[in-house]
Design an enzyme around this catalytic site. Structure first.
Site, PDB file in Angstrom:
ATOM      1  N   CYS A  12       0.977  -1.193   0.017  1.00 13.07           N
ATOM      2  CA  CYS A  12       0.156   0.019   0.301  1.00 13.07           C
ATOM      3  C   CYS A  12       0.924   1.257   0.126  1.00 13.07           C
ATOM      4  O   CYS A  12       0.346   2.241  -0.143  1.00 13.07           O
ATOM      5  CB  CYS A  12      -1.070  -0.145   1.053  1.00 13.07           C
ATOM      6  SG  CYS A  12      -1.911  -1.447   1.089  1.00 13.07           S
ATOM      7  N   HIS A  33      -2.946   7.481   2.249  1.00 12.46           N
ATOM      8  CA  HIS A  33      -3.318   6.391   1.827  1.00 12.46           C
ATOM      9  C   HIS A  33      -4.603   6.065   2.621  1.00 12.46           C
ATOM     10  O   HIS A  33      -4.550   6.108   3.814  1.00 12.46           O
ATOM     11  CB  HIS A  33      -2.307   5.183   2.209  1.00 12.46           C
ATOM     12  CG  HIS A  33      -2.879   3.646   1.906  1.00 12.46           C
ATOM     13  ND1 HIS A  33      -3.658   3.282   1.104  1.00 12.46           N
ATOM     14  CD2 HIS A  33      -2.654   2.654   2.908  1.00 12.46           C
ATOM     15  CE1 HIS A  33      -3.870   2.190   1.128  1.00 12.46           C
ATOM     16  NE2 HIS A  33      -3.407   1.491   2.267  1.00 12.46           N
ATOM     17  N   ASN A  80     -10.218   0.530   0.551  1.00 13.12           N
ATOM     18  CA  ASN A  80      -8.525   0.367   0.689  1.00 13.12           C
ATOM     19  C   ASN A  80      -8.392  -0.029  -0.717  1.00 13.12           C
ATOM     20  O   ASN A  80      -8.470  -1.333  -1.161  1.00 13.12           O
ATOM     21  CB  ASN A  80      -8.133  -0.402   1.798  1.00 13.12           C
ATOM     22  CG  ASN A  80      -6.592  -0.454   1.716  1.00 13.12           C
ATOM     23  OD1 ASN A  80      -5.867  -0.257   0.797  1.00 13.12           O
ATOM     24  ND2 ASN A  80      -5.968  -0.968   2.727  1.00 13.12           N
TER      25      ASN A  80
HETATM   26  N1  COA Z   1     -18.209  -7.588  10.714  1.00 12.10           N
HETATM   27  C1  COA Z   1     -18.659  -7.987  12.034  1.00 12.10           C
HETATM   28  N2  COA Z   1     -17.637  -8.383  13.189  1.00 12.10           N
HETATM   29  C2  COA Z   1     -16.547  -8.446  12.772  1.00 12.10           C
HETATM   30  C3  COA Z   1     -16.212  -8.067  11.256  1.00 12.10           C
HETATM   31  C4  COA Z   1     -16.963  -7.553  10.207  1.00 12.10           C
HETATM   32  N3  COA Z   1     -16.678  -7.500   9.136  1.00 12.10           N
HETATM   33  N4  COA Z   1     -14.949  -8.489  11.358  1.00 12.10           N
HETATM   34  C5  COA Z   1     -14.179  -8.943  12.756  1.00 12.10           C
HETATM   35  N5  COA Z   1     -15.518  -8.878  13.298  1.00 12.10           N
HETATM   36  C6  COA Z   1     -15.641  -9.022  14.807  1.00 12.10           C
HETATM   37  C7  COA Z   1     -14.442 -10.039  15.103  1.00 12.10           C
HETATM   38  O1  COA Z   1     -14.736 -11.553  15.193  1.00 12.10           O
HETATM   39  C8  COA Z   1     -14.317  -9.716  16.779  1.00 12.10           C
HETATM   40  O2  COA Z   1     -15.279 -10.324  17.239  1.00 12.10           O
HETATM   41  P1  COA Z   1     -15.310 -11.036  18.831  1.00 12.10           P
HETATM   42  O3  COA Z   1     -14.728  -9.940  19.677  1.00 12.10           O
HETATM   43  O4  COA Z   1     -16.611 -11.894  19.017  1.00 12.10           O
HETATM   44  O5  COA Z   1     -14.053 -12.111  18.667  1.00 12.10           O
HETATM   45  C9  COA Z   1     -14.660  -8.245  16.779  1.00 12.10           C
HETATM   46  O6  COA Z   1     -15.328  -8.030  15.579  1.00 12.10           O
HETATM   47  C10 COA Z   1     -13.406  -7.546  17.090  1.00 12.10           C
HETATM   48  O7  COA Z   1     -12.263  -7.929  15.966  1.00 12.10           O
HETATM   49  P2  COA Z   1     -11.117  -7.147  15.711  1.00 12.10           P
HETATM   50  O8  COA Z   1     -10.386  -7.595  14.572  1.00 12.10           O
HETATM   51  O9  COA Z   1     -10.398  -6.954  16.935  1.00 12.10           O
HETATM   52  O10 COA Z   1     -11.809  -5.735  15.325  1.00 12.10           O
HETATM   53  P3  COA Z   1     -11.114  -4.309  15.028  1.00 12.10           P
HETATM   54  O11 COA Z   1     -11.820  -3.274  16.008  1.00 12.10           O
HETATM   55  O12 COA Z   1      -9.575  -4.242  14.996  1.00 12.10           O
HETATM   56  O13 COA Z   1     -11.410  -3.881  13.681  1.00 12.10           O
HETATM   57  C11 COA Z   1     -10.351  -3.794  11.302  1.00 12.10           C
HETATM   58  C12 COA Z   1     -10.877  -4.747  12.487  1.00 12.10           C
HETATM   59  C13 COA Z   1      -9.762  -4.629  10.407  1.00 12.10           C
HETATM   60  C14 COA Z   1     -11.403  -2.735  10.729  1.00 12.10           C
HETATM   61  C15 COA Z   1      -9.222  -2.979  12.084  1.00 12.10           C
HETATM   62  O14 COA Z   1      -8.471  -3.882  12.843  1.00 12.10           O
HETATM   63  C16 COA Z   1      -8.261  -2.314  11.086  1.00 12.10           C
HETATM   64  O15 COA Z   1      -8.912  -1.449  10.316  1.00 12.10           O
HETATM   65  N6  COA Z   1      -7.137  -2.695  11.066  1.00 12.10           N
HETATM   66  C17 COA Z   1      -6.285  -1.875   9.901  1.00 12.10           C
HETATM   67  C18 COA Z   1      -6.216  -2.514   8.833  1.00 12.10           C
HETATM   68  C19 COA Z   1      -5.563  -2.043   7.720  1.00 12.10           C
HETATM   69  O16 COA Z   1      -5.863  -0.829   7.543  1.00 12.10           O
HETATM   70  N7  COA Z   1      -5.043  -2.792   6.693  1.00 12.10           N
HETATM   71  C20 COA Z   1      -4.435  -2.490   5.527  1.00 12.10           C
HETATM   72  C21 COA Z   1      -3.308  -1.619   6.006  1.00 12.10           C
HETATM   73  S1  COA Z   1      -2.605  -1.099   4.277  1.00 12.10           S
END
Ligand code: COA
Length: 327
Positions: A113, A254, A284
């Site tokens: 990215c 980004h 993204n």
């Molecule tokens: N819909 C509903 N629930 C979801 C879900 C979705 N699409 N994806 C994950 N969950 C759930 C998980 O299963 C978890 O449930 P649990 O508590 O029962 O286990 C809960 O939501 C929290 O999961 P988590 O992964 O800790 O969520 P988060 O708050 O970290 O959000 C992202 C997830 C991916 C949105 C976030 O971590 C993020 O954006 N990270 C950066 C990713 C990024 O930018 N990547 C590219 C970089 S270039």
């Protein structure tokens, strides 16, 4: 060394739109969850017959038109991508051929990215030393082909698109790319990667069934890494170029997750209104994200002559960087 300027921008997204509700119909998620955590409402998805160089071509033609340059005059073509048309040759070679850029040499840059910033940096070195007179820099991704649609934690994020920039020597002193600082940290390689399909884990029926050829991500760790790394990168580049954060008029970042951007800007004290945001529409788009956002701001007439622009990006590697552009 010559100063380098962006003299044309372009962008393209495929016409098909995939909404959060569309995703909720196929996996256990909701529009509210996705929007609240990421700021994304929709993303664009390429047609089956489209490949990454097709997206890149559409964006490049716009950028060349704005730069008033014929493809045949191009001397170098760089494509930043993690989704080239094929393993080899490079996507940039396919693009140069489609453009008719017969004079140009072409290669790809792999920094996920952050790829468009890495490509901009390489391009600017070639121009600054006088080795070439112009470079077409493209970030283009067809992430829908490498998205693990069975993983609700990552598949909600990604979209397809392309952004292009034509770089050339600056005509006036003080304008153009003022600085670009890049970073890499391979100790964090496993928090965001495509583990299969390379020399470490070649494709087998088993690895394909396990989706090892698709994106694998530990989202929370990526989030934390991104905020810390980019805050440091921005503070350093501004300090080393004797500028103050308050002088920055635009943030072209980004578009990984709007919450990451909010956290970064809050920590360093840049008002969020200075950031150009399109993640709600495109998700993204990896290396396409920065040039696509720059092109939208440029075409909307929002970037005024001599405005100071902060660019930043982070992605798998981890690889990241920040830059300053005097428009
Ligand atoms: N819909 C509903 N629930 C979801 C879900 C979705 N699409 N994806 C994950 N969950 C759930 C998980 O299963 C978890 O449930 P649990 O508590 O029962 O286990 C809960 O939501 C929290 O999961 P988590 O992964 O800790 O969520 P988060 O708050 O970290 O959000 C992202 C997830 C991916 C949105 C976030 O971590 C993020 O954006 N990270 C950066 C990713 C990024 O930018 N990547 C590219 C970089 S270039």
């Amino acid at each position: 060394m010559r100063q380098v300027q962006i003299i044309g921008t372009g962008s393209y997204v495929p016409s098909k739109v995939l909404t959060n509700d569309d995703l909720a119909a196929r996996m256990n998620t909701s529009d509210a969850w996705i929007f609240e955590r990421t700021g994304i409402r929709t993303r664009h998805i390429a047609a089956p017959e489209e490949a990454t160089s097709d997206l890149a071509l559409a964006a490049s033609l716009q950028a060349l038109r704005m730069a008033k340059l014929e493809a045949g005059e191009l001397e170098m073509v760089l494509v930043a991508t993690v989704t080239p048309d094929m393993q080899t040759p490079a996507c940039a070679v396919h693009l140069a051929h489609k453009l008719g850029a017969k004079k140009a040499f072409a290669f790809d840059i792999g920094a996920a990215c952050a790829g468009s910033l890495f490509a901009m940096s390489v391009a600017s070195q070639y121009i600054a030393t006088g080795a070439v007179k112009n470079v077409l820099v493209v970030g283009a991704e067809l992430l829908s082909r490498i998205t693990n649609w069975e993983d609700r934690g990552s598949s909600i994020l990604f979209g397809d698109g392309a952004g292009a920039m034509v770089l050339a020597p600056a005509e006036e002193p003080g304008r153009g790319l003022l600085a670009l600082q890049l970073y890499s940290d391979g100790s964090a390689a496993d928090i965001l990667c495509i583990p299969g399909g390379g020399s470490r884990t070649p494709l087998t029926p088993e690895s394909l069934a396990a989706q090892h050829h698709k994106v694998s991500m530990r989202g929370r760790e990526v989030y934390k890494f991104a905020v810390t790394a980019l805050v440091h990168a921005i503070e350093r580049i501004v300090r080393e170029h004797n500028l103050s954060l308050s002088e920055i008029q635009h943030v072209i970042a980004h578009q990984a997750n709007v919450r990451i951007l909010e956290a970064i800007l809050e920590r360093i004290g840049i008002p969020f209104e200075k950031a150009h945001i399109n993640i709600s529409r495109y998700g993204n788009t990896s290396s396409a994200s920065v040039p696509l956002t720059l092109d939208e701001a440029n075409r909307a007439g929002k970037l005024k002559r001599e405005d100071l622009i902060l660019v930043m990006a982070i992605g798998a590697g981890m690889s990241w960087g920040a830059g300053l552009i005097r428009w």
